[in-house]
Design a protein around this motif. Structure first.
Motif, PDB file in Angstrom:
ATOM      1  N   ALA A  57      -4.084   6.541  -0.311  1.00  0.00           N
ATOM      2  CA  ALA A  57      -5.129   5.569   0.008  1.00  0.00           C
ATOM      3  C   ALA A  57      -6.370   6.273   0.557  1.00  0.00           C
ATOM      4  N   LEU A  58      -6.163   7.257   1.412  1.00  0.00           N
ATOM      5  CA  LEU A  58      -7.286   8.005   1.968  1.00  0.00           C
ATOM      6  C   LEU A  58      -8.034   8.770   0.874  1.00  0.00           C
ATOM      7  N   CYS A  59      -7.280   9.364  -0.053  1.00  0.00           N
ATOM      8  CA  CYS A  59      -7.906  10.127  -1.137  1.00  0.00           C
ATOM      9  C   CYS A  59      -8.685   9.228  -2.097  1.00  0.00           C
ATOM     10  N   LEU A  60      -8.279   7.972  -2.192  1.00  0.00           N
ATOM     11  CA  LEU A  60      -8.966   7.049  -3.094  1.00  0.00           C
ATOM     12  C   LEU A  60     -10.292   6.539  -2.521  1.00  0.00           C
ATOM     13  N   LEU A  61     -10.579   6.862  -1.267  1.00  0.00           N
ATOM     14  CA  LEU A  61     -11.785   6.348  -0.618  1.00  0.00           C
ATOM     15  C   LEU A  61     -13.063   6.666  -1.405  1.00  0.00           C
ATOM     16  N   PRO A  62     -13.290   7.925  -1.874  1.00  0.00           N
ATOM     17  CA  PRO A  62     -14.542   8.187  -2.595  1.00  0.00           C
ATOM     18  C   PRO A  62     -14.536   7.751  -4.056  1.00  0.00           C
TER      19      PRO A  62
END
Length: 235
Positions: A57-62
């Protein structure tokens, strides 16, 4: 050589239009990969494990802002076929960033909770009904996110109005919502049977699918909620 009046403009030929379209897609895809690179690299380095769902989920932020700029750039292509693709993309990225993140961050937070429930529900003794419910909610959340990102990319509404419109069009345009589910399932299948890289390399193609699928929603929003302004105009 001069262009004779009344004769077809060679710059407007089928071949020129086709190569121009390919050029737009290639440049948009390259820009998308650069904008999403921090998240995409993180995803590639992560082990495919349910325990990494919060990190995914964090990696999908950008990724959503990068995808949003691709939507805006391809929408601009429908109105104007000049070749100034690169600056269009980055202007759209800057313009859309805040609006998209207001939608995307809560979506990722809820998706992480639902994903964890689906992945570990049985092992944790959670009733199967709640696991199935989490799966249904996750699907609806994905459709909501897709609608909301399209709206935030092409229009300038407050975050809560974008969310309300996205929720409204899930039911108001059921065929569009089914189309969204279809290409989201295709994206999941690509990741499952190939790799994350393949999906990333098709980012511009999926953005084009999303725009085509969202045409009824875009037309309805333009007619009902904007004052004679084409979607994506501010970009």
């Amino acid at each position: 050589m001069t262009h004779q009046a009344g004769s077809p403009d060679p710059r407007r030929g089928v071949f020129t239009q086709a190569t121009g379209a390919v050029y737009w897609f290639v440049v948009v895809e390259i820009a998308f990969l650069l904008a999403a690179a921090p998240g995409l690299l993180g995803i590639l380095l992560l082990e495919r494990s349910a325990s990494n769902i919060p990190l995914y989920a964090l990696c999908l932020l950008p990724v959503a802002p990068a995808y949003s700029a691709a939507l805006s750039a391809l929408a601009a292509r429908q109105r104007d076929d000049d070749l100034t693709v690169w600056p269009r993309y980055w202007r759209a990225w800057v313009a859309n960033l805040g609006d998209v993140l207001w939608v995307w961050v809560p979506v990722l937070a809820v998706a992480a909770v639902l994903g964890t429930t689906i992945a570990f529900g049985a092992a944790a003794g959670v009733d199967g009904f709640f696991v199935v419910t989490a799966g249904v909610l996750a699907t609806m959340l994905a459709v909501f996110a897709s609608h909301a990102i399209v709206i935030a990319s092409l229009f300038r509404f407050r975050a809560r109005d974008t969310a309300r419109l996205a929720l409204y069009y899930i039911a108001a345009k059921p065929l569009q919502s089914l189309g969204t589910v279809s290409y989201l399932l295709l994206a999941v299948a690509l990741v499952a049977f190939t790799s994350d890289v393949v999906l990333a390399l098709l980012g511009a193609v999926f953005a084009a699918f999303a725009l085509a699928n969202a045409k009824p929603m875009i037309a309805d929003i333009t007619a009902r909620f904007t004052a004679a302004e084409e979607p994506g105009g501010p970009q």
